[in-house]
Design an enzyme around this catalytic site. Structure first.
Site, PDB file in Angstrom:
ATOM      1  N   LYS A  93       0.830  -1.216   0.000  1.00 20.86           N
ATOM      2  CA  LYS A  93       0.000   0.000   0.000  1.00 20.86           C
ATOM      3  C   LYS A  93       0.861   1.263   0.000  1.00 20.86           C
ATOM      4  CE  LYS A  93      -3.945  -2.306   2.138  1.00 20.86           C
ATOM      5  NZ  LYS A  93      -3.341  -3.597   2.497  1.00 20.86           N
TER       6      LYS A  93
HETATM    7  P1  OMP Z   1      -7.909 -11.443   6.081  1.00 24.93           P
HETATM    8  O1  OMP Z   1      -8.985 -10.548   6.552  1.00 24.93           O
HETATM    9  O2  OMP Z   1      -7.184 -12.135   7.187  1.00 24.93           O
HETATM   10  O3  OMP Z   1      -8.344 -12.368   4.992  1.00 24.93           O
HETATM   11  O4  OMP Z   1      -6.754 -10.485   5.458  1.00 24.93           O
HETATM   12  C1  OMP Z   1      -6.982  -9.590   4.431  1.00 24.93           C
HETATM   13  C2  OMP Z   1      -5.671  -9.045   3.894  1.00 24.93           C
HETATM   14  O5  OMP Z   1      -5.971  -8.185   2.777  1.00 24.93           O
HETATM   15  C3  OMP Z   1      -4.897  -8.182   4.869  1.00 24.93           C
HETATM   16  O6  OMP Z   1      -3.513  -8.331   4.612  1.00 24.93           O
HETATM   17  C4  OMP Z   1      -5.333  -6.776   4.542  1.00 24.93           C
HETATM   18  O7  OMP Z   1      -4.362  -5.813   4.836  1.00 24.93           O
HETATM   19  C5  OMP Z   1      -5.551  -6.861   3.037  1.00 24.93           C
HETATM   20  N1  OMP Z   1      -6.576  -5.918   2.504  1.00 24.93           N
HETATM   21  C6  OMP Z   1      -7.801  -5.828   3.094  1.00 24.93           C
HETATM   22  O8  OMP Z   1      -8.144  -6.564   4.026  1.00 24.93           O
HETATM   23  N2  OMP Z   1      -8.700  -4.894   2.645  1.00 24.93           N
HETATM   24  C7  OMP Z   1      -8.438  -4.088   1.589  1.00 24.93           C
HETATM   25  O9  OMP Z   1      -9.298  -3.302   1.200  1.00 24.93           O
HETATM   26  C8  OMP Z   1      -7.201  -4.183   0.945  1.00 24.93           C
HETATM   27  C9  OMP Z   1      -6.309  -5.151   1.366  1.00 24.93           C
HETATM   28  C10 OMP Z   1      -5.160  -5.398   0.482  1.00 24.93           C
HETATM   29  O10 OMP Z   1      -4.699  -4.446  -0.155  1.00 24.93           O
HETATM   30  O11 OMP Z   1      -4.797  -6.530   0.267  1.00 24.93           O
END
Ligand code: OMP
Length: 271
Positions: A93
């Site tokens: 990011k």
């Molecule tokens: P879980 O919720 O454990 O599946 O993780 C989600 C992953 O995606 C984390 O590493 C977040 O930082 C990332 N993420 C989001 O959850 N929401 C977003 O809008 C964007 C991201 C990302 O850019 O991957």
């Protein structure tokens, strides 16, 4: 080229699954703490158990940076362990003025051999352009994020449409340069995915928010994929990698990954 690899792996593996390697010493199975390098052992076992089911792995860089120099070393070792038929996305990011952004682009695409990175669009084109210049890599721009704070700015009206749609349009324009841009859209806003897809039919979407964050899988796959049921990476992190706190954690992660892969494919079929 990222897009060609994405298509090839999606078809060869019949999968849209991306697994987030967000490893955390407080969450890994306690018995691993006896290992010399518990977090690497954890990542290695997860990768080994799931690599044939996933088209991509996405380490969130915060989980590595937080450890200081040890974390960068862990990231290096983890990257080396990921097989060649998986894309590797740096969830970093980033987004800074041009000459600083170039340093980030060189770090992730040259010093480390990531296939793609996530960036924030807030600082505009010059903060993204150094990443786009790497034409064999992909740049995924945050469009509509999965968190509750997404409502603070991303839905604000910008002319006749919400800001997130303006971002989707802008990134589609930037994509005309090298065809190597994508968007990040959270699975927690499935109803808005279809308008984003309409505005940016040619962009791959990275879609996190499935599992722990409660995103809607059915609508996400329906609206997030292109007309061939491809062009999307559906990310799951915690729900897969922390499926079990016991010695069977890698097996449990594989079972979960398989479950998600099948569930996604069942929706793609009837799309
Ligand atoms: P879980 O919720 O454990 O599946 O993780 C989600 C992953 O995606 C984390 O590493 C977040 O930082 C990332 N993420 C989001 O959850 N929401 C977003 O809008 C964007 C991201 C990302 O850019 O991957």
């Amino acid at each position: 080229m990222f897009k060609e690899k994405l298509k090839k792996y999606t078809q060869n593996k019949n999968s849209l699954l991306c697994i987030g390697l967000d490893c955390d010493i407080r969450k890994i199975p306690p018995f691993l703490l006896e290992e010399d390098d518990p977090l690497f052992t954890f990542n290695r076992e997860i990768i080994e158990a799931t690599a044939d089911l996933a088209i991509a792995f996405k380490p969130n860089i915060a989980f590595y940076e937080t450890l200081g120099p040890t974390g960068w070393h862990l990231l290096e070792k983890t990257l080396e362990y990921i097989p060649g038929d998986c894309l590797v996305i740096a969830d970093a990011k980033r987004g800074d003025i041009g000459n600083s952004a170039r340093k980030y682009a060189d770090l992730y695409f040259q010093s480390y051999s990531f296939d793609a990175i996530t960036v924030s669009p807030y600082m505009g084109y010059d903060s993204i352009q150094p990443f786009i210049e790497y034409d064999d890599k992909a740049t995924f721009v945050l469009c509509l994020t999965s968190n509750s704070g997404s409502h603070d700015f991303q839905y604000l009206n910008s002319g006749s449409e919400p800001l997130y749609l303006k971002i989707a349009r802008k990134v589609s324009e930037w994509n005309l340069e090298k065809g190597n841009c994508g968007l990040v859209v959270g699975a927690t806003h499935p109803e808005n995915l279809s308008s984003i897809r309409e505005v940016s039919p040619q962009l791959p979407l990275l879609i996190p928010g499935i599992g722990t964050q409660g995103g809607n899988l059915k609508l996400t796959v329906q609206y997030g994929t292109d007309e061939k049921g491809e062009g999307a990476l559906i990310n799951v992190s915690r729900s897969i990698i922390y499926a079990s706190p016991d010695e069977n954690f890698a097996e449990a992660a594989r079972d979960k990954a398989l479950e998600y892969k099948h569930a996604i494919n069942a929706i793609r079929k009837v799309k």
